[in-house]
Scaffold this active site. Structure first.
Site, PDB file in Angstrom:
ATOM      1  N   LYS A 189      54.241  35.441  41.363  1.00 10.18           N
ATOM      2  CA  LYS A 189      52.893  35.467  41.772  1.00 10.18           C
ATOM      3  C   LYS A 189      52.115  36.725  41.399  1.00 10.18           C
ATOM      4  O   LYS A 189      50.816  36.668  41.359  1.00 10.18           O
ATOM      5  CB  LYS A 189      53.285  35.411  43.451  1.00 10.18           C
ATOM      6  CG  LYS A 189      52.050  35.601  44.447  1.00 10.18           C
ATOM      7  CD  LYS A 189      51.055  34.631  43.999  1.00 10.18           C
ATOM      8  CE  LYS A 189      50.248  34.158  45.422  1.00 10.18           C
ATOM      9  NZ  LYS A 189      49.412  35.475  45.624  1.00 10.18           N
ATOM     10  N   GLU A 196      44.533  35.393  37.694  1.00  9.67           N
ATOM     11  CA  GLU A 196      43.325  35.207  38.741  1.00  9.67           C
ATOM     12  C   GLU A 196      42.145  36.057  38.469  1.00  9.67           C
ATOM     13  O   GLU A 196      40.858  35.962  38.311  1.00  9.67           O
ATOM     14  CB  GLU A 196      43.787  35.113  40.199  1.00  9.67           C
ATOM     15  CG  GLU A 196      42.705  34.837  41.024  1.00  9.67           C
ATOM     16  CD  GLU A 196      43.294  34.996  42.586  1.00  9.67           C
ATOM     17  OE1 GLU A 196      42.879  36.064  43.086  1.00  9.67           O
ATOM     18  OE2 GLU A 196      43.850  33.974  43.013  1.00  9.67           O
TER      19      GLU A 196
END
Length: 324
Positions: A189, A196
């Site tokens: 993550k 991102e």
């Protein structure tokens, strides 16, 4: 299946709703009595203290902690672990640094308590869309509580299957995956969030370039007054740069092409920094991710249209509000 949820904020509350909608039972606790009461009205079992919370969970208990990374999560896990018994499970679904997961897992293993980490992506849209889950922990515990993960995950939806996946792990197609032992989920993550940053920065800079095409500094025949809101929309239709982040960009620009509601002060929540630290430890070049992180630092000194774009995207997927 029963799950206890500690932390009923933007994501925790909606995760409880998604689970209950699928028939799971949930015990909930939060420092906000109003948040607890709201979910009790929707069918959850409320608790006014951690002691009451644990007492209402059926052994072997499963408690999910959905709180901001840092001291608040550290304290909550320590307090809940002191009340649990061997065989119980604690899951941290926040954006914790993966090294903390490894340490906690080792500490709790001595007490016979299982620890899992669940990198959770989906933001404020998870109730409707589901949550992409990147999980770390023991395989046997994962299998025991897998129905929790499969319910929270988005499922296959209308995404076309990837060719040549015969014989691969079917869970990843459903939107959840046991990535490895404790810490592996939050490591994945962390990298996800680092990527991102880079994607968001590319969109922000690209739209800023198009907006600047009308600049008087350019030759008159090269000045283009481009409707960036319409360009965002057309790119959503068949373009190779289409994505959910572009969807959120198009929504923000349709509401306000000048993004006047944003100052362009862009926070970073830690994962980008940790990703770069890991890249350095592994001697892996990460030029795009590092530049994207530094751009966020710079945004706090000078605000540009690109910075406003980043703020708009963060507000879109995660409900992140700019600091005044």
């Amino acid at each position: 299946m029963q799950l206890g949820m500690i932390g009923l904020g933007r994501m925790g509350g909606n995760m409880v709703r998604r689970l209950m909608k699928a028939g799971h039972t949930c015990v909930v606790y939060d420092r906000s009595a109003a948040a607890v009461e709201g979910l009790v009205k929707e069918g959850a079992t409320g608790a006014a203290s951690l002691e009451e919370f644990v007492s209402k969970l059926t052994e072997p208990r499963t408690a999910w902690v959905m709180l901001p990374a840092g001291e608040i999560t550290e304290t909550a896990i320590a307090n809940i672990a002191a009340l649990m018994k061997p065989g119980d499970v604690i899951i941290d679904g926040g954006n914790t640094k993966y090294t903390d997961d490894v340490r906690r897992s080792q500490e709790l293993e001595k007490k016979g308590i299982h620890y899992m980490d669940a990198g959770t992506s989906g933001g404020i849209w998870g109730l409707e869309r589901g949550y992409c889950l990147m999980i770390g922990g023991p395989t046997e515990v994962f299998k025991r509580i897998e129905s929790i993960f499969s319910t929270l995950a988005p499922g296959k939806g209308n995404i076309d299957p990837t060719p040549n996946r015969e014989g691969h792990n079917p869970n990843s197609e459903e939107g959840y995956l046991l990535c490895g032992p404790a810490g592996a989920g939050h490591f994945v993550k962390m990298v996800h969030n680092g990527i991102e940053y880079g994607i968001m920065q590319a969109y922000a800079e690209g739209f800023a370039i198009m907006r600047g095409a009308a600049s008087a500094e350019r030759a008159k025949e090269l000045q283009f007054d481009l409707a960036v809101d319409e360009i965002a929309e057309v790119w959503r239709r068949g373009s190779v740069v289409s994505s959910w982040l572009l969807d959120l960009t198009a929504t923000a620009l349709a509401e306000d092409p000048q993004l006047t509601n944003y100052t362009g002060f862009v926070e970073d929540s830690g994962e980008g920094r940790w990703t770069l630290m890991s890249a350095i430890e592994s001697s892996v070049p990460a030029m795009v991710l590092s530049a994207a992180l530094y751009a966020r630092f710079r945004s706090r000194e000078q605000h540009t249209f690109a910075d406003k774009m980043l703020s708009a995207m963060r507000a879109g997927f995660g409900g992140h509000i700019e600091k005044k």
